[in-house]
Design a protein around this motif. Structure first.
Motif, PDB file in Angstrom:
ATOM      1  N   PHE A  53       0.850  -1.202   0.000  1.00 14.17           N
ATOM      2  CA  PHE A  53       0.000   0.000   0.000  1.00 14.17           C
ATOM      3  C   PHE A  53       0.883   1.249   0.000  1.00 14.17           C
ATOM      4  O   PHE A  53       0.580   2.238  -0.672  1.00 14.17           O
ATOM      5  N   ASP A  94      -1.496  -2.858   7.463  1.00 15.51           N
ATOM      6  CA  ASP A  94      -1.746  -3.247   8.858  1.00 15.51           C
ATOM      7  C   ASP A  94      -0.447  -3.604   9.578  1.00 15.51           C
ATOM      8  O   ASP A  94      -0.325  -3.369  10.790  1.00 15.51           O
ATOM      9  N   GLU A 100       4.878  -2.218  13.593  1.00 13.74           N
ATOM     10  CA  GLU A 100       6.033  -1.323  13.786  1.00 13.74           C
ATOM     11  C   GLU A 100       5.624   0.081  14.246  1.00 13.74           C
ATOM     12  O   GLU A 100       6.345   0.723  14.998  1.00 13.74           O
ATOM     13  N   ASN A 122      -4.815  -6.065   5.229  1.00 11.53           N
ATOM     14  CA  ASN A 122      -4.938  -7.361   4.524  1.00 11.53           C
ATOM     15  C   ASN A 122      -4.511  -8.525   5.412  1.00 11.53           C
ATOM     16  O   ASN A 122      -4.369  -9.657   4.955  1.00 11.53           O
ATOM     17  N   PHE A 125       1.867  -9.145   6.290  1.00  7.85           N
ATOM     18  CA  PHE A 125       2.967  -8.314   5.781  1.00  7.85           C
ATOM     19  C   PHE A 125       3.127  -8.756   4.329  1.00  7.85           C
ATOM     20  O   PHE A 125       3.805  -9.750   4.043  1.00  7.85           O
ATOM     21  N   THR A 128       6.577  -8.266   1.805  1.00  6.92           N
ATOM     22  CA  THR A 128       7.642  -9.229   2.115  1.00  6.92           C
ATOM     23  C   THR A 128       7.128 -10.672   1.991  1.00  6.92           C
ATOM     24  O   THR A 128       7.671 -11.581   2.578  1.00  6.92           O
TER      25      THR A 128
HETATM   26  C1  LIG Z   1      11.890  -1.380  10.194  1.00  8.14           C
HETATM   27  C2  LIG Z   1      11.604  -2.291   9.048  1.00  8.14           C
HETATM   28  N1  LIG Z   1      11.243  -3.560   9.314  1.00  8.14           N
HETATM   29  C3  LIG Z   1      10.943  -4.406   8.301  1.00  8.14           C
HETATM   30  C4  LIG Z   1      11.022  -3.978   7.002  1.00  8.14           C
HETATM   31  C5  LIG Z   1      10.709  -4.935   5.865  1.00  8.14           C
HETATM   32  N2  LIG Z   1       9.417  -4.722   5.296  1.00  8.14           N
HETATM   33  C6  LIG Z   1       9.238  -3.962   4.187  1.00  8.14           C
HETATM   34  S1  LIG Z   1       7.676  -3.975   3.637  1.00  8.14           S
HETATM   35  C7  LIG Z   1       7.200  -4.993   4.906  1.00  8.14           C
HETATM   36  C8  LIG Z   1       5.786  -5.512   4.980  1.00  8.14           C
HETATM   37  C9  LIG Z   1       4.749  -4.444   5.000  1.00  8.14           C
HETATM   38  O1  LIG Z   1       3.508  -4.981   5.403  1.00  8.14           O
HETATM   39  P1  LIG Z   1       2.303  -4.019   5.685  1.00  8.14           P
HETATM   40  O2  LIG Z   1       2.730  -2.852   6.473  1.00  8.14           O
HETATM   41  O3  LIG Z   1       1.181  -4.826   6.230  1.00  8.14           O
HETATM   42  O4  LIG Z   1       1.930  -3.475   4.224  1.00  8.14           O
HETATM   43  P2  LIG Z   1       1.470  -4.313   2.924  1.00  8.14           P
HETATM   44  O5  LIG Z   1       2.719  -4.712   2.214  1.00  8.14           O
HETATM   45  O6  LIG Z   1       0.683  -5.479   3.390  1.00  8.14           O
HETATM   46  O7  LIG Z   1       0.663  -3.313   2.171  1.00  8.14           O
HETATM   47  C10 LIG Z   1       8.267  -5.301   5.749  1.00  8.14           C
HETATM   48  C11 LIG Z   1       8.182  -6.170   6.930  1.00  8.14           C
HETATM   49  C12 LIG Z   1      11.384  -2.639   6.769  1.00  8.14           C
HETATM   50  N3  LIG Z   1      11.429  -2.131   5.526  1.00  8.14           N
HETATM   51  N4  LIG Z   1      11.678  -1.826   7.807  1.00  8.14           N
END
Ligand SMILES: Cc1ncc(C[n+]2csc(CCOP(=O)(O)OP(=O)(O)O)c2C)c(N)n1
Ligand code: SF4
Length: 268
Positions: A53, A94, A100, A122, A125, A128
């Motif tokens: 997102f 989410d 975080e 959704n 994560f 990733t």
């Molecule tokens: C501090 C930090 N931890 C982990 C990551 C790795 N990371 C990048 S995108 C992501 C997943 C994001 O998931 P979400 O916030 O639910 O968004 P979505 O992709 O589902 O839209 C992660 C864990 C990061 N970039 N920075």
């Protein structure tokens, strides 16, 4: 010269989301809401988390700030406090919003800064590749929960209600008409507004599909629901856990002075 519609908020970059991703519906609803409210690109700041997102940073033509993971809210709050003319919208998944960035979410609600927080929920994560997030249901098997999720999912609407958000709502990415109206009300509301958006991730969450959501959701506005009562709103926030029915719409709305209004009033 042609008069531009909601497409004036498009960049030249086409979204890279998977075909069928719920983010497409949210993208369209945000652009339509901005257009219906008569906003111009230079009047809007959108701040973004990291994630699928959050990649919307490339696809919306307004002022933008692509922040760190979990950190869409701090730049949004800072900008709004010092430029009260700006319409400020923060966007996150989410994972970022309720994992975080959870502390920022609670304090932004408590401060009641006039920022709209749109969370694409959704339950994974997703960027990733589908690890369990704070809203993943118990027993769900993901890459990080190979034997099934053991933890109880967080209830984002109950949390923002308890933390002091002055507008709390839930939308569905598969109903762009209702979602547009919710986003318009959230942007027009003075104070911190939180919209949790049910967002099907077709690649990593086969359980919460468009069909599944349509089988459990109903619209509060079709049931003579009035959003002034916080106790009632909390009941609605827990309704799915209690009865398996999932309301969408505006759960709670309260008129109160925003943080920055009060701050500048005291200073002056
Ligand atoms: C501090 C930090 N931890 C982990 C990551 C790795 N990371 C990048 S995108 C992501 C997943 C994001 O998931 P979400 O916030 O639910 O968004 P979505 O992709 O589902 O839209 C992660 C864990 C990061 N970039 N920075
Ligand atoms: S992985 Fe999921 S959330 Fe990400 S773009 Fe694909 S469908 Fe959308």
């Amino acid at each position: 010269m042609a008069v531009l519609g909601p497409e004036k908020f498009n960049t030249k970059v086409m979204p890279t989301w998977c075909p069928g991703c719920g983010n497409f519906g949210i993208w369209g609803a945000i652009k339509k809401a901005l257009f219906d409210l008569g906003l111009e690109r230079h009047q809007v700041l959108m701040t973004y988390d990291i994630g699928c997102f959050g990649n919307g940073a490339n696809f919306f033509k307004t002022y933008g700030f692509h922040s760190l993971h979990g950190r869409a809210l701090p730049p949004a709050l800072g900008a709004k406090i010092f430029n009260r003319k700006l319409t400020v919208i923060a966007l996150a998944g989410d994972g970022g919003a309720y994992g975080e960035g959870l502390q920022h979410f609670i304090h932004a609600a408590r401060y009641n800064v006039d920022v709209t927080y749109l969370v694409a929920n959704n339950q994974r994560f997703s960027l990733t590749t589908g690890q369990a997030s704070p809203t993943t249901n118990k027993k769900t098997i993901t890459k990080t929960t190979p034997w099934g999720e053991t933890k109880t999912p967080l209830n984002p609407l109950a949390l923002s209600l308890e933390s002091g958000a002055s507008l709390v709502a839930r939308g569905f990415a598969g109903d762009a008409v209702q979602l547009t109206e919710i986003i318009k009300e959230a942007i027009g509301h003075k104070g911190f507004s939180h919209v949790d958006i049910l967002q099907p991730c077709v690649s990593f969450n086969p359980e919460q599909s468009y069909e599944w959501y349509r089988s459990v959701i109903y619209k509060l506005e079709e049931h003579k629901y009035s959003p002034e009562n916080k106790e009632r709103a909390l009941e609605k926030a827990w309704e799915f856990e209690a009865s398996g029915r999932m309301p969408t719409g505006i759960f709670y709305k309260e008129e109160k002075e925003s943080y920055e209004e009060e701050l500048w009033r005291i200073k002056e």
